[in-house]
Design a protein around this motif. Sequence first.
Motif, short mmCIF file in Angstrom:
data_model
loop_
_atom_site.label_atom_id
_atom_site.label_comp_id
_atom_site.label_asym_id
_atom_site.label_seq_id
_atom_site.Cartn_x
_atom_site.Cartn_y
_atom_site.Cartn_z
N ALA A 315 6.17 43.29 23.27
CA ALA A 315 5.61 44.48 22.62
C ALA A 315 4.44 44.11 21.73
CB ALA A 315 6.70 45.19 21.80
N ALA A 319 0.49 45.20 22.19
CA ALA A 319 -0.22 45.89 21.10
C ALA A 319 -1.50 45.15 20.75
CB ALA A 319 0.69 45.99 19.88
N PRO A 375 5.73 42.76 16.72
CA PRO A 375 5.76 44.23 16.81
C PRO A 375 5.10 44.94 15.65
CG PRO A 375 7.88 43.32 17.48
CD PRO A 375 7.08 42.18 16.94
N LEU A 378 2.04 47.01 16.23
CA LEU A 378 2.10 48.42 16.63
C LEU A 378 1.63 49.33 15.50
CD1 LEU A 378 5.61 48.34 18.37
CD2 LEU A 378 3.39 48.64 19.51
N ALA A 381 -2.00 49.64 15.71
CA ALA A 381 -2.40 50.44 16.86
C ALA A 381 -2.15 51.92 16.60
CB ALA A 381 -1.65 49.99 18.11
N MET A 387 5.65 55.89 12.89
CA MET A 387 5.67 54.57 13.52
C MET A 387 6.18 53.51 12.54
SD MET A 387 5.30 52.65 16.14
CE MET A 387 4.30 53.46 17.39
N VAL A 391 9.46 51.30 13.34
CA VAL A 391 9.45 49.82 13.37
C VAL A 391 10.48 49.26 12.39
CG1 VAL A 391 8.06 47.78 12.81
CG2 VAL A 391 7.10 49.60 14.23
#
Length: 521
Positions: A315, A319, A375, A378, A381, A387, A391
């Motif tokens: 992941a 990303a 991760p 992310l 991103a 988000m 996470v």
Amino acid sequence: MLLARLLYWTMPAVLLVWAVAGVRVLRTAPGWRRALLGAWPIALLAAALTVAVAVLLPPAMRMQFDETSLCGTAQNMHEHRLAMMTMAAVPGQDGALQVLDYNLDKRPPLFPFLVSVLHDLTGYRVANAFVVNLGLLFGLLTVLGAAVRARLGLLAGLAAPLLAVAVPLLPWVATSAGFELLAAFLLLVVILAADAAVRDPTAERIGWLLANGLLFAQARYESIVVFAVVLALVGWRVRSRLWAPGTRWLWGLSPLLLACVVLQMWHSRDPGFYLESGGAPLVGLGNFTGHVGPFLATFFAPSLQGVLLGAPALAGLLAWMWLLARRRTSFFDLLAIVPTLAATAIVLAWFYGDVTEPTALRLFLPVAVLGGVAPLLLLRAVDARWMHTLVLAGAALLAGLRLPLLAIGQVLPKALAPAVLEVVDAALRRAGPDPKTTVVVTSVAQYVLLRGQPAMPANALQQRGAGAAKGLLFVTTPLDAQLAPWFGDVAELVRRSGAVREFEVRDARGELAVAVYWLFR
């Protein structure tokens, strides 16, 4: 012996330089107190995770002979101010060990020095090595979380320690007596210091980078090369400011402070240290090409019981590629990725850098932690509150699932040596040899010596005798055949001496047997 003494005294010198550089950089960073106070939620979480790791995975030696060598060096640093490990000792007249044979270890001296300082403060005990590593775990989780918080916010800062401890290698190494965690922690600190130096290349920040690099160089074999990569990246950005007048005192001291560890690295080229290599090149492209395939397959294996990472690393990689395609990456990405990959490439080129060998997994700790927290990309991103919450929740779930699996032994296989040492402990408790009169003869003599019990391997007994000892306690183990090229054949000595078999101790499964023989003189 001179190099061993110089290696010891270089450590306080390097730490003094590090402290001076730290004070200088703090004077130019007026907001550090506020940042420290603001990190209390992360420090609290790091402390809770450290306690949880220690409870779920009780500290133990898991790598023979790295850990016994490091602890043996710490023992002599504490008692004699020498970076040497005792290989053979007999009972002395005053009840203390009379050392017959020392050996200069091949491992850099910073970790055993830190353990020896704890010995100096609290008294000698092997458990101090575990205390140092648990302290390093707390430090790594706190520094990592604080660094992420400064860049991505509090929720991300709380997610970072959870993602890190979900990497099985980190708790496993943190509850051992090895030096891999120290090297990984210092690599993180060096990367953060490099980022600070690039953003504001003052003499104080460049000096702080150099001081941390000097510490890092004393932590593991490949550290000097990896730090050179970091300096090259920083120099590329700041150019001549890397040599600012206020840093020249550190540049001038660096060769002197690195000289002893460089000589130790030269000493470590002795092929006698690496009989398991079978005469093959210790470092080479052939090793790299043979190891890289299994490493990539293991690294990205999508399983909760995966040894390294799997889905989280994938992941994070996707990303980062998305950010790269949209030109939203930063120079900090290079500072984090390139030195870590350089360290990994060196390990893969090492003859022992095979990820399918359980005892070699610890060598991949830096890249495992980097992949574990990947991760968090992310959040760059998709910079949205939902988000961040997702996470953090995912990090907590992942840590909650992986830590129990690690605790019950479903992730990392138990290596042979630590299991044998547990049986040796049981055998010695039952035999109860008197340290004032008895020498234990065994291939794991280094481990026995850490208990304060006179001990020696078979070849040392043949060469040097047992001094004034009144009895010999022979202990045979399942490791003897593997270790015979280094330490001699204990079973052969038993047969020739006429020692009497007393008893045998087996592990819970009945698979590992340790036999004890007495010979009274």
